[in-house]
Design an enzyme around this catalytic site. Structure first.
Site, PDB file in Angstrom:
ATOM      1  N   PHE A 108       5.348 -45.932  35.011  1.00  0.00           N
ATOM      2  CA  PHE A 108       6.379 -46.215  35.830  1.00  0.00           C
ATOM      3  C   PHE A 108       6.641 -45.045  36.923  1.00  0.00           C
ATOM      4  CE2 PHE A 108      10.222 -44.096  34.295  1.00  0.00           C
ATOM      5  CZ  PHE A 108       9.808 -43.787  32.937  1.00  0.00           C
ATOM      6  N   ILE A 155       2.013 -37.555  32.605  1.00  0.00           N
ATOM      7  CA  ILE A 155       1.910 -38.684  33.288  1.00  0.00           C
ATOM      8  C   ILE A 155       3.081 -39.503  32.624  1.00  0.00           C
ATOM      9  CG2 ILE A 155      -0.670 -38.925  33.320  1.00  0.00           C
ATOM     10  CD1 ILE A 155      -0.549 -41.225  31.116  1.00  0.00           C
ATOM     11  N   LYS A 156       3.570 -40.373  33.623  1.00  0.00           N
ATOM     12  CA  LYS A 156       4.986 -41.247  33.438  1.00  0.00           C
ATOM     13  C   LYS A 156       4.354 -42.564  32.683  1.00  0.00           C
ATOM     14  CE  LYS A 156       9.067 -41.247  36.233  1.00  0.00           C
ATOM     15  NZ  LYS A 156       9.754 -40.565  35.308  1.00  0.00           N
ATOM     16  N   ALA A 157       4.184 -42.489  31.357  1.00  0.00           N
ATOM     17  CA  ALA A 157       3.828 -43.573  30.738  1.00  0.00           C
ATOM     18  C   ALA A 157       5.001 -44.210  29.951  1.00  0.00           C
ATOM     19  CB  ALA A 157       2.774 -43.258  29.854  1.00  0.00           C
TER      20      ALA A 157
END
Ligand code: PPE
Length: 304
Positions: A37, A158-160
């Site tokens: 996101f 990372i934007k997980a």
């Protein structure tokens, strides 16, 4: 926090009514955290609403997706247009923007690859994450007993969505201890970041923040503040920090899209003090920039 509802959410290619943006309970991402996101803000300016560093956020979105072998199905420039379209459809002068791509309904089991990819963009009015008062008075934070995940675990870079389970542990603990935010150290004991913010210290006029290699999200607000500080001729360095660097700092502040630029008043009860002069200056210029009042940084604003 009650969810402020607006009219439309963009979902897999079209705008749908807010209440119709639904998924099945066997959606892969609900079970395995298989999503990525972004968090972006649109600010009001004299020339109308403008999104702060939208293209860079969408590039990070794509990088996060690629890391999970997830094909968004839309190039960055299309996602940029989708964000603008969604803001216009909801007629918002300013808002928070939440793009999300997730493995949807169609297969169970840890392997995400067989599951379809769904992409949405939602927008809603969202005040500064830690509250308006926090921006002025600062917040009390604590070092979390939970550690940041190592760089060879679910990558902090990372934007997980799944990454945020760790942030949730730290956030619950921080709140239960009476802190507004928890600060995560990595397994080596180096300072990483808050549950949803990067962190900076100021000492003897030098601004420093941990490097991405210590295991943190390469925040776009972090980068913006570093560029602004450089323009204001402050020395800015990326260096590993330990908890005592926080306790003994002249100033500590946190940055993030949702949180913006927030002074830290104390860490583990070690009082740093009211918002300091460097923090306040950076915060002021940051707000001037996002509201389109600084021509030098006008290219960071993408008009809706
Ligand atoms: N670290 C983490 C872990 C993080 O989640 C964010 C953003 C940052 C640093 C700062 O990154 P940037 O926004 O690019 O400056 N957190 C997002 C989600 C917050 C939430 O609770 O939801 C945000 O600020 O939108």
């Amino acid at each position: 926090m009650a969810m402020p509802e607006v009219d439309y959410i963009w979902m897999d290619g079209e705008l749908v009514a807010w209440k119709d943006a639904q998924v099945h309970v066997l959606t892969h991402a609900l079970h395995y955290g298989s999503g990525v996101f972004e968090g972006i803000r649109c600010y009001s300016t004299d020339d109308g609403p403008a999104v702060f560093r939208l293209t860079e956020h969408m590039e990070r979105f794509e990088r996060s997706a690629r890391m999970l072998f997830m094909d968004l199905g839309y190039p960055v420039d299309k996602m940029v247009d989708v964000v603008k379209e969604t803001i216009r459809a909801n007629n918002l002068p300013a808002c928070y923007i939440r793009p999300l791509a997730f493995r949807g309904y169609g297969s169970m089991g840890v392997d995400p690859i067989p599951a379809p990819v769904n992409v949405i963009v939602a927008v809603w009015p969202w005040d500064s994450y830690l509250g308006e008062e926090a921006l002025v008075k600062g917040v009390d934070v604590g070092i979390s007993s939970w550690r940041q995940r190592g760089i060879n675990s679910t990558p902090p870079a990372i934007k997980a969505t799944g990454n945020y389970l760790n942030s949730s542990f730290a956030k619950i603990e921080a709140n239960r201890h009476g802190y507004a935010e928890g600060i995560l150290l990595n397994e080596e004991g180096k300072v990483c970041e808050g549950t949803g913010e990067n962190i900076f210290v100021v000492r003897d006029g030098v601004i420093s923040t941990p490097p991405v290699s210590d295991g943190l999200l390469e925040g776009i607000t972090r980068d913006s503040v570093m560029v602004i500080a450089d323009a204001l001729e402050y020395p800015v360095i990326e260096e590993s920090l330990v908890r005592t660097d926080l306790y003994t700092a002249d100033e500590v502040f946190m940055t993030g899209t949702a949180a913006e630029v927030v002074p830290v008043r104390s860490v583990d009860g070690h009082v740093i003090g009211d918002a300091g002069p460097v923090t306040l200056e950076l915060q002021k210029v940051f707000f001037d920039v996002v509201h389109g009042r600084v021509p030098e940084f006008a290219e960071w604003l993408e008009r809706v």
